[in-house]
Design an enzyme around this catalytic site. Structure first.
Site, short mmCIF file in Angstrom:
data_model
loop_
_atom_site.label_atom_id
_atom_site.label_comp_id
_atom_site.label_asym_id
_atom_site.label_seq_id
_atom_site.Cartn_x
_atom_site.Cartn_y
_atom_site.Cartn_z
N GLU A 1 12.20 -44.02 -16.24
CA GLU A 1 12.51 -45.59 -16.78
C GLU A 1 11.82 -46.13 -17.80
O GLU A 1 12.12 -46.56 -18.74
CB GLU A 1 12.25 -46.48 -15.53
N TYR B 1 12.05 -55.30 -14.49
CA TYR B 1 13.04 -54.38 -14.56
C TYR B 1 12.60 -53.20 -13.88
O TYR B 1 13.43 -52.68 -12.96
CB TYR B 1 13.51 -54.42 -16.03
N ASP C 1 18.39 -54.78 -17.58
CA ASP C 1 18.13 -54.67 -18.77
C ASP C 1 19.11 -55.18 -19.55
O ASP C 1 19.99 -55.79 -19.21
CB ASP C 1 17.82 -53.17 -18.91
#
Ligand code: SF4
Length: 363
Positions: free
Chosen positions: A39, A122, A140
């Protein structure tokens, strides 16, 4: 139906994801460390470009314990080319925190995850939902774009109140038994079907039937983006200084842009050949005549560097804040920021010239 009601997307989205999800290295299992690394890397780079970095990073640092103990230079070298080095530094800080305060156990809730350095809404939502199956939004840019188009939302969707509203509606559509897959499916749709530039792939989109922007023929115009501020232009002069098989590097200040990174020495102004030579004298460096090696531009988020380069051969020592680095060390250990990439051919040429010269002297 409410404007931002996304409850209808759950079933068609997950069926599509089950059929079409890409096979990606970070989807091999649901280990939180692996998901976290992916991520953070994906925040700045495309999936295809991330894959080799991801494999290399996981091979060298397979666990949160290994990351916590990683040497700073090794870490920066592993990140070289991805940019935004503060992210990997924050990852190390977070890994240390996980080891010292939680005995190596990853937090499983968004609230606890957000207490770690470098983890915002996020990333916390992505890790909590994918690794721990917690219902948490991971919204996102891709997801916001899909949402703006599904609802034909013409307002700037990144504005905090509207963004929060969208997040709440997405949460309402999230199935309790598959929150991670639902988040990944939305991101995936934004990444491979509802594309940001050019026409979205509405003809193959599993949500086409209910998509208002498609129906109104305005999908390509959405989302409405805030006006971008013009980037600041900074003129710089960069020096490639060679000495006895080495190149001269300098460490940047520990705060600000590219904090603590190695750099090619330079100044924040555009110098002529004569001024460049004077600058070397002012630094106390005795060197051959400065040779112009061209210009290059590097774009950061808020600033652009317009660089003018010179090369010279140093005769003598360099100031204490600079150091000499061999070609081998440069390749093996030093993470040189991408801003200087444009000068890599000249750097390699400089090393080659020095090796030829050395061979001639030996003969
Ligand atoms: Fe995006 Fe088109 Fe799908 Fe709407 S129908 S979500 S615009 S790809």
């Amino acid at each position: 139906m409410k404007k931002h009601d996304f409850s209808w997307i759950t079933e068609p989205l997950l069926s599509w994801y089950d059929r079409s999800a890409r096979i990606l290295p970070w989807r091999e299992n649901r280990e939180p460390y692996r998901i976290w690394v992916s991520e953070i890397m994906l925040q700045q780079t495309r999936v295809e470009a991330v894959k080799p970095y991801y494999e290399r990073f996981l091979n060298k640092l397979p666990t949160v314990a290994a990351l916590a103990q990683a040497d700073e230079q090794e870490l920066l070298k592993l990140w070289e080319g991805l940019g935004y080095y503060s992210r990997v530094r924050n990852m190390k800080k977070a890994a240390i925190q996980i080891m010292q305060e939680r005995g190596g156990r990853f937090p499983d809730s968004p609230e606890e995850l957000k207490k770690l350095p470098g983890i915002g809404d996020y990333t916390a939502g992505a890790i909590a939902s994918i690794a721990f199956q917690k219902c948490a939004a991971a919204v996102d840019g891709n997801v916001l774009r899909v949402a703006a188009r599904l609802a034909a939302e013409r307002e700037e969707i990144s504005r905090p109140p509207l963004r929060r509203q969208i997040e709440q509606e997405i949460m309402r559509a999230m199935p309790k038994e598959r929150p991670g897959d639902f988040n990944q499916a939305l991101m995936e749709l934004g990444a491979v079907v509802c594309l940001p530039n050019g026409a979205p792939g509405c003809s193959v989109c599993p949500l086409a039937l209910g998509c208002v922007a498609r129906r109104e023929g305005i999908a390509q115009k959405l989302p409405t983006k805030p006006k971008k501020k013009a980037r600041k232009i900074q003129e710089r002069t960069i020096f490639l200084l060679f000495s006895h098989g080495n190149i001269v590097l300098r460490k940047r200040s520990s705060t600000g842009l590219l904090a603590g990174m190695w750099e090619l020495p330079g100044v924040e102004e555009k110098l002529s050949v004569r001024e460049a030579q004077d600058m070397l004298n002012r630094w106390g460096i005795r060197a051959s005549a400065c040779q112009p090696i061209g210009e290059a531009k590097h774009v950061f988020t808020h600033i652009e560097w317009h660089m003018t380069g010179f090369s010279a051969v140093v005769r003598g020592s360099v100031p204490a804040e600079m150091c000499m680095v061999s070609q081998e060390k440069l390749h093996r250990d030093i993470a040189l920021p991408s801003a200087f990439r444009a000068f890599l051919p000249e750097i390699e040429q400089g090393f080659w010239r020095m090796s030829v010269q050395q061979r001639e002297e030996e003969n």
